[in-house]
Design an enzyme around this catalytic site. Structure first.
Site, mmCIF file in Angstrom:
data_model
loop_
_atom_site.group_PDB
_atom_site.id
_atom_site.type_symbol
_atom_site.label_atom_id
_atom_site.label_comp_id
_atom_site.label_asym_id
_atom_site.label_seq_id
_atom_site.Cartn_x
_atom_site.Cartn_y
_atom_site.Cartn_z
ATOM 1 N N LYS A 55 -6.634 4.555 90.655
ATOM 2 C CA LYS A 55 -5.293 4.411 90.101
ATOM 3 C C LYS A 55 -5.370 4.721 88.576
ATOM 4 O O LYS A 55 -6.596 4.818 88.008
ATOM 5 C CB LYS A 55 -4.995 2.939 90.090
ATOM 6 N N LYS A 79 -11.667 -7.663 95.909
ATOM 7 C CA LYS A 79 -12.157 -9.023 95.272
ATOM 8 C C LYS A 79 -12.177 -9.966 96.434
ATOM 9 O O LYS A 79 -11.070 -10.285 97.034
ATOM 10 C CB LYS A 79 -11.355 -9.497 94.210
ATOM 11 N N HIS A 98 -2.530 -3.690 89.744
ATOM 12 C CA HIS A 98 -3.134 -4.930 89.955
ATOM 13 C C HIS A 98 -2.262 -6.118 90.142
ATOM 14 O O HIS A 98 -2.553 -6.971 91.044
ATOM 15 C CB HIS A 98 -4.404 -5.176 88.927
ATOM 16 N N LYS A 109 -5.777 -7.118 76.454
ATOM 17 C CA LYS A 109 -7.046 -6.753 76.043
ATOM 18 C C LYS A 109 -7.302 -7.811 74.849
ATOM 19 O O LYS A 109 -6.257 -8.021 74.046
ATOM 20 C CB LYS A 109 -7.186 -5.427 75.693
HETATM 21 C C1 BG6 Z 1 -9.043 -1.377 85.707
HETATM 22 C C2 BG6 Z 1 -8.741 -1.267 84.263
HETATM 23 O O1 BG6 Z 1 -8.545 -0.999 86.809
HETATM 24 O O2 BG6 Z 1 -9.470 -3.084 85.765
HETATM 25 C C3 BG6 Z 1 -9.287 -1.559 83.202
HETATM 26 O O3 BG6 Z 1 -8.501 0.295 84.365
HETATM 27 C C4 BG6 Z 1 -9.527 -3.115 83.410
HETATM 28 O O4 BG6 Z 1 -8.808 -1.565 81.824
HETATM 29 C C5 BG6 Z 1 -10.196 -3.528 84.592
HETATM 30 O O5 BG6 Z 1 -10.565 -3.421 82.390
HETATM 31 C C6 BG6 Z 1 -10.173 -5.064 85.058
HETATM 32 O O6 BG6 Z 1 -11.070 -5.100 86.257
HETATM 33 P P1 BG6 Z 1 -11.959 -6.370 86.652
HETATM 34 O O7 BG6 Z 1 -12.388 -6.358 87.938
HETATM 35 O O8 BG6 Z 1 -12.982 -6.490 85.560
HETATM 36 O O9 BG6 Z 1 -11.020 -7.553 86.027
#
Ligand code: BG6
Length: 498
Positions: A147, A181, A239, A335
């Site tokens: 993605k 997950k 997501h 972030k």
């Molecule tokens: C990724 C994003 O798809 O998901 C990132 O590009 C983000 O920016 C990450 O940090 C978060 O994934 P997880 O599994 O660490 O929560």
């Protein structure tokens, strides 16, 4: 003789070292990969096979937990790696790629081929066409694409069109690692394997739902990528909306790829189209600013000093169907927040009348169910109980399930699960073409609105805080508020509403 080959485009990149190689190694270690396989790394950086093996070995040591590393096994794993240096944007290199793949198979027929596109998104349209030009889109091949799939609705439709001209839909695996997950999958089991929650899981009993996926890191080395992406494309369009689908979907009739993915699409198609008022008032975007030793977004590498890219977004959305009409879903991602947490909080309606006194000011009139996807994976139900002793004071307490009680999560992360599913030809947990498009159809007006109104507010928030206060204000009209887990939470007693 190798039975299958995995070709990774973007083999010297961040995703490959942080996620893909650790996932493949963990499958290998768990004997979930056949021993007869080859991994062929493709990127522009120049490496010999041996240099690439040494590089990956070092990165595995850096990015894998020490307890998952096996000093004897890791060199055996990297012996399966091969490398070819080429620019995947140029068709000229693909004849050599085909040669290499033939060498790695029985020289007459290809083994099962799996192409993984871990490249910048600008290459997603080009690579499949070049694969086709040298006939590498053979019947047994599959392609995994990262993605964001598309930059907006139009580009997603164009990409789908390109992919459909090269592969059959069953060969295309659009990955959204959140679905890999364990805890996201468990949401389905929680909802559909139990009788007690499902009758309450609707507009009659649910007041509102919060979905949070925040991180305590900045954008690190990914400034170039993030500048053209932003939080909406990076996290929300894929997501977060997947999590909305898992929380809101109807039970599939049977659990298979088609039934499950049909229900996901139905949720996306029921999302209430955003009005001008929503675009103005129910979407809050922010960008982290310098705070003490933490850099601001505009000070990050490869970021413009006047960048207006959002690193935080909170929004309210609705689902227009019988189950959810009138129930707000508040979603947010950011972030440089105080902690990393992904969770879904279901707020049930208040009791119609409270006849007890509330201890310590915590009036537990509404029950709250917290499905914590990471970290400290578990499920928490907040209920009101009587404080022992004289009188009738009531206090909110937590019933707490932790995955540790099931022996913890399986080794390997979401990527291991999804790569394994792809190897076995199971697309259930991957995004179908119609889902990508209907999700974009919903989010496209936001992108358009920001383009047409470049002065749309972008609120600064100091790095390490919970984001712009405007996102709290957005919820007040519903009498709602964000559930902010305390920093460094160890167990659920440490939940607090800051
Ligand atoms: C990724 C994003 O798809 O998901 C990132 O590009 C983000 O920016 C990450 O940090 C978060 O994934 P997880 O599994 O660490 O929560």
């Amino acid at each position: 003789m190798n039975k299958f080959s995995i070709v990774i485009f973007g083999a010297s990149g961040d995703l490959t070292k942080r996620k893909l190689m650790p996932a493949l190694y963990s499958l290998y270690k768990e004997k979930r990969l056949d021993d007869e396989f080859a991994i062929l790394g493709v990127s522009r950086t120049s490496y010999s096979d041996d240099e690439y093996r040494t590089y990956i070995l070092q990165e595995l040591q850096e990015f894998m937990k020490v307890e998952e590393q096996d000093i004897e096994l890791m060199p055996r794993f990297v012996a399966h790696l091969h490398y070819i240096s080429m620019d995947p944007a140029l068709e000229s290199g693909y004849a050599s790629l085909k040669e290499r793949l033939l060498e790695l198979s029985d020289k007459r027929n290809f083994n099962d081929l799996l192409f993984y596109l871990a490249t910048p998104p600008s290459l997603y349209g080009v690579i499949p066409l070049h694969l086709k030009s040298v006939g590498l889109n053979v019947a047994g091949s599959r392609i995994i694409v990262e993605k964001p799939f598309g930059y907006d609705l139009q580009s997603a439709e164009e990409l789908n069109h390109i992919y459909a001209s090269v592969f059959e839909e069953h060969q295309i695996y659009r990955i959204d690692h959140f679905l890999g997950k364990e805890t996201a999958q468990n949401l389905l089991a929680f909802r559909f394997a139990n009788g007690i929650f499902e009758p309450l899981w609707n507009r009659n009993y649910v007041d509102y739902i919060e979905i949070t996926a925040v991180e305590n890191l900045g954008i690190e080395e990914r400034g170039g990528f993030y500048e053209t992406t932003g939080a909406l494309r990076d996290m929300v369009q894929n997501h977060l909306i997947q999590l909305v689908a898992l929380a809101a979907m109807e039970p599939p009739t049977v659990f298979n790829a088609d039934s499950f993915r049909n229900e996901v699409v139905k949720v996306y198609e029921s999302l209430t189209p955003l009005t001008e008022e929503d675009l103005n008032e129910h979407i809050v975007r922010g960008q982290y600013t310098e705070n003490g030793i933490k850099r601001g977004y505009r000070q990050e590498k490869s970021v413009a000093p006047d960048s207006r890219t959002e690193t935080y977004i909170a929004m309210k959305l609705g689902i227009s169907n019988w189950r959810w009409s009138g129930v707000p879903f508040y979603i947010r991602t950011g972030k440089q927040m105080p902690t990393k947490v992904t969770e879904i909080v279901v707020h049930f309606r208040e009791t119609p009348h409270q006849m007890f006194h509330c201890a310590e000011g915590t009036c537990p009139r509404a029950n709250k169910l917290i499905l914590r996807l990471q970290p400290n994976e578990g499920i928490v139900l907040k209920i009101g109980l009587k404080v022992p002793g004289t009188g009738f004071e009531v206090k909110q307490v937590t019933m707490d399930f932790s995955y540790d009680q099931l022996g913890g999560l399986p080794p390997g992360d979401a990527y291991a699960r999804l790569i394994e599913d792809c190897i076995h030809g199971d697309p259930t947990l991957f995004t179908r073409s119609d889902a990508v498009e209907s999700s974009w159809r919903f989010f496209n007006p936001i992108l358009q609105y920001w383009k047409d109104h470049p002065d749309t507010p972008l609120f600064g928030y100091p790095a390490g805080t919970w984001g712009p206060l405007e996102s709290e204000a957005m919820m007040h009209e519903h009498g709602a508020e964000w559930t902010n887990p305390c920093k460094n939470l160890i167990n659920t007693d440490q939940y607090c509403d800051l």
